[in-house]
Scaffold this motif. Structure first.
Motif, PDB file in Angstrom:
ATOM      1  N   UNK A  36       1.760  21.522   4.007  1.00 36.30           N
ATOM      2  CA  UNK A  36       0.907  20.850   4.996  1.00 36.30           C
ATOM      3  C   UNK A  36      -0.368  21.656   5.249  1.00 36.30           C
ATOM      4  N   UNK A  37      -1.433  20.983   5.595  1.00 33.19           N
ATOM      5  CA  UNK A  37      -2.715  21.644   5.858  1.00 33.19           C
ATOM      6  C   UNK A  37      -2.535  22.745   6.899  1.00 33.19           C
ATOM      7  N   UNK A  38      -3.040  23.931   6.616  1.00 38.86           N
ATOM      8  CA  UNK A  38      -3.001  25.061   7.532  1.00 38.86           C
ATOM      9  C   UNK A  38      -1.706  25.851   7.522  1.00 38.86           C
ATOM     10  N   UNK A  39      -0.694  25.382   6.815  1.00 38.96           N
ATOM     11  CA  UNK A  39       0.613  26.053   6.819  1.00 38.96           C
ATOM     12  C   UNK A  39       0.503  27.487   6.310  1.00 38.96           C
ATOM     13  N   UNK A  40      -0.096  27.662   5.141  1.00 33.37           N
ATOM     14  CA  UNK A  40      -0.205  29.007   4.561  1.00 33.37           C
ATOM     15  C   UNK A  40      -1.002  29.935   5.471  1.00 33.37           C
ATOM     16  N   UNK A  41      -2.059  29.425   6.069  1.00 28.43           N
ATOM     17  CA  UNK A  41      -2.881  30.252   6.962  1.00 28.43           C
ATOM     18  C   UNK A  41      -2.097  30.675   8.207  1.00 28.43           C
ATOM     19  N   UNK A  42      -1.290  29.781   8.765  1.00 27.19           N
ATOM     20  CA  UNK A  42      -0.495  30.113   9.957  1.00 27.19           C
ATOM     21  C   UNK A  42       0.571  31.158   9.656  1.00 27.19           C
ATOM     22  N   UNK A  43       0.947  31.288   8.383  1.00 24.08           N
ATOM     23  CA  UNK A  43       1.986  32.239   7.988  1.00 24.08           C
ATOM     24  C   UNK A  43       1.425  33.373   7.132  1.00 24.08           C
ATOM     25  N   UNK A  44       0.129  33.592   7.237  1.00 22.34           N
ATOM     26  CA  UNK A  44      -0.505  34.687   6.496  1.00 22.34           C
ATOM     27  C   UNK A  44      -0.271  36.004   7.224  1.00 22.34           C
ATOM     28  N   UNK A  45      -0.521  37.110   6.528  1.00 23.10           N
ATOM     29  CA  UNK A  45      -0.374  38.438   7.135  1.00 23.10           C
ATOM     30  C   UNK A  45      -1.259  38.571   8.373  1.00 23.10           C
ATOM     31  N   UNK A  46      -2.425  37.959   8.321  1.00 23.38           N
ATOM     32  CA  UNK A  46      -3.354  38.042   9.447  1.00 23.38           C
ATOM     33  C   UNK A  46      -2.818  37.353  10.705  1.00 23.38           C
ATOM     34  N   UNK A  47      -1.883  36.445  10.555  1.00 21.72           N
ATOM     35  CA  UNK A  47      -1.347  35.689  11.680  1.00 21.72           C
ATOM     36  C   UNK A  47       0.057  36.162  12.084  1.00 21.72           C
ATOM     37  N   UNK A  48       0.498  37.281  11.533  1.00 21.46           N
ATOM     38  CA  UNK A  48       1.860  37.776  11.791  1.00 21.46           C
ATOM     39  C   UNK A  48       2.093  38.109  13.265  1.00 21.46           C
ATOM     40  N   UNK A  49       1.050  38.438  14.003  1.00 23.47           N
ATOM     41  CA  UNK A  49       1.200  38.791  15.415  1.00 23.47           C
ATOM     42  C   UNK A  49       1.176  37.610  16.361  1.00 23.47           C
ATOM     43  N   UNK A  50       1.031  36.409  15.844  1.00 24.80           N
ATOM     44  CA  UNK A  50       0.920  35.210  16.676  1.00 24.80           C
ATOM     45  C   UNK A  50       2.285  34.811  17.238  1.00 24.80           C
ATOM     46  N   UNK A  51       2.346  34.575  18.543  1.00 25.15           N
ATOM     47  CA  UNK A  51       3.585  34.148  19.196  1.00 25.15           C
ATOM     48  C   UNK A  51       3.483  32.744  19.794  1.00 25.15           C
ATOM     49  N   UNK A  52       2.434  32.014  19.461  1.00 18.16           N
ATOM     50  CA  UNK A  52       2.222  30.674  20.009  1.00 18.16           C
ATOM     51  C   UNK A  52       3.160  29.681  19.313  1.00 18.16           C
ATOM     52  N   UNK A  53       4.130  29.104  20.042  1.00 21.89           N
ATOM     53  CA  UNK A  53       5.074  28.161  19.425  1.00 21.89           C
ATOM     54  C   UNK A  53       4.393  26.978  18.740  1.00 21.89           C
ATOM     55  N   UNK A  54       3.221  26.577  19.233  1.00 18.96           N
ATOM     56  CA  UNK A  54       2.509  25.441  18.646  1.00 18.96           C
ATOM     57  C   UNK A  54       2.018  25.742  17.221  1.00 18.96           C
ATOM     58  N   UNK A  55       1.934  26.991  16.861  1.00 19.60           N
ATOM     59  CA  UNK A  55       1.448  27.384  15.537  1.00 19.60           C
ATOM     60  C   UNK A  55       2.532  27.385  14.463  1.00 19.60           C
ATOM     61  N   UNK A  56       3.796  27.235  14.881  1.00 22.67           N
ATOM     62  CA  UNK A  56       4.904  27.333  13.925  1.00 22.67           C
ATOM     63  C   UNK A  56       5.756  26.079  13.985  1.00 22.67           C
ATOM     64  N   UNK A  57       6.424  25.805  12.869  1.00 22.78           N
ATOM     65  CA  UNK A  57       7.276  24.622  12.781  1.00 22.78           C
ATOM     66  C   UNK A  57       8.539  24.822  13.612  1.00 22.78           C
ATOM     67  N   UNK A  58       9.074  23.723  14.107  1.00 22.87           N
ATOM     68  CA  UNK A  58      10.372  23.764  14.766  1.00 22.87           C
ATOM     69  C   UNK A  58      11.440  23.975  13.697  1.00 22.87           C
ATOM     70  N   UNK A  59      12.611  24.318  14.110  1.00 24.08           N
ATOM     71  CA  UNK A  59      13.721  24.486  13.190  1.00 24.08           C
ATOM     72  C   UNK A  59      13.993  23.177  12.435  1.00 24.08           C
ATOM     73  N   UNK A  60      13.945  22.078  13.133  1.00 22.94           N
ATOM     74  CA  UNK A  60      14.191  20.774  12.503  1.00 22.94           C
ATOM     75  C   UNK A  60      13.131  20.485  11.431  1.00 22.94           C
ATOM     76  N   UNK A  61      11.875  20.796  11.728  1.00 24.39           N
ATOM     77  CA  UNK A  61      10.798  20.555  10.769  1.00 24.39           C
ATOM     78  C   UNK A  61      10.964  21.424   9.558  1.00 24.39           C
TER      79      UNK A  61
END
Length: 98
Positions: free
Chosen positions: A73-98
């Motif tokens: 999905x668009x933006x998926x790789x960027x949200x899980x890049x090394x640069x984003x490893x410190x992000x704790x915003x739940x909206x930035x990550x998929x739910x378990x179901x997703x």
């Protein structure tokens, strides 16, 4: 034709199913909130780790055989890049179901 010898496809299929079983066992009783908990200072949470592994695997497989896996999905790789490893915003990550 009744040979019990495992061929390469069987080995890959077996490894896939074994890995999927381990993943389901590890994550089975975790909530979405649990996936965002860091086990210690400076550690990555599970939501980031899973996305990072998915991104890396897709990149590796497409490096071997371009177009062999569906686009993420668009933006998926960027949200899980090394640069984003410190992000704790739940909206930035998929739910378990997703």
């Amino acid at each position: 034709s009744g040979s019990s010898t495992m061929n390469a496809k069987d080995a890959i299929r077996y490894t896939f199913h074994t890995s999927l079983g381990v993943l389901k066992t590890y994550l089975g009783d975790l909530t979405d909130a649990d996936l965002l908990r860091r086990p210690g200072p400076g550690c990555n949470h599970i939501a980031w780790q899973l996305g990072h592994l998915i991104s890396a695997e897709c990149s590796l497989l497409n490096g071997i055989r371009p177009g062999s896996v569906p686009d993420l999905p668009a933006g998926f790789a960027e949200r899980h890049s090394k640069e984003n490893a410190g992000n704790d915003d739940p909206a930035e990550f998929c739910s378990k179901q997703t």
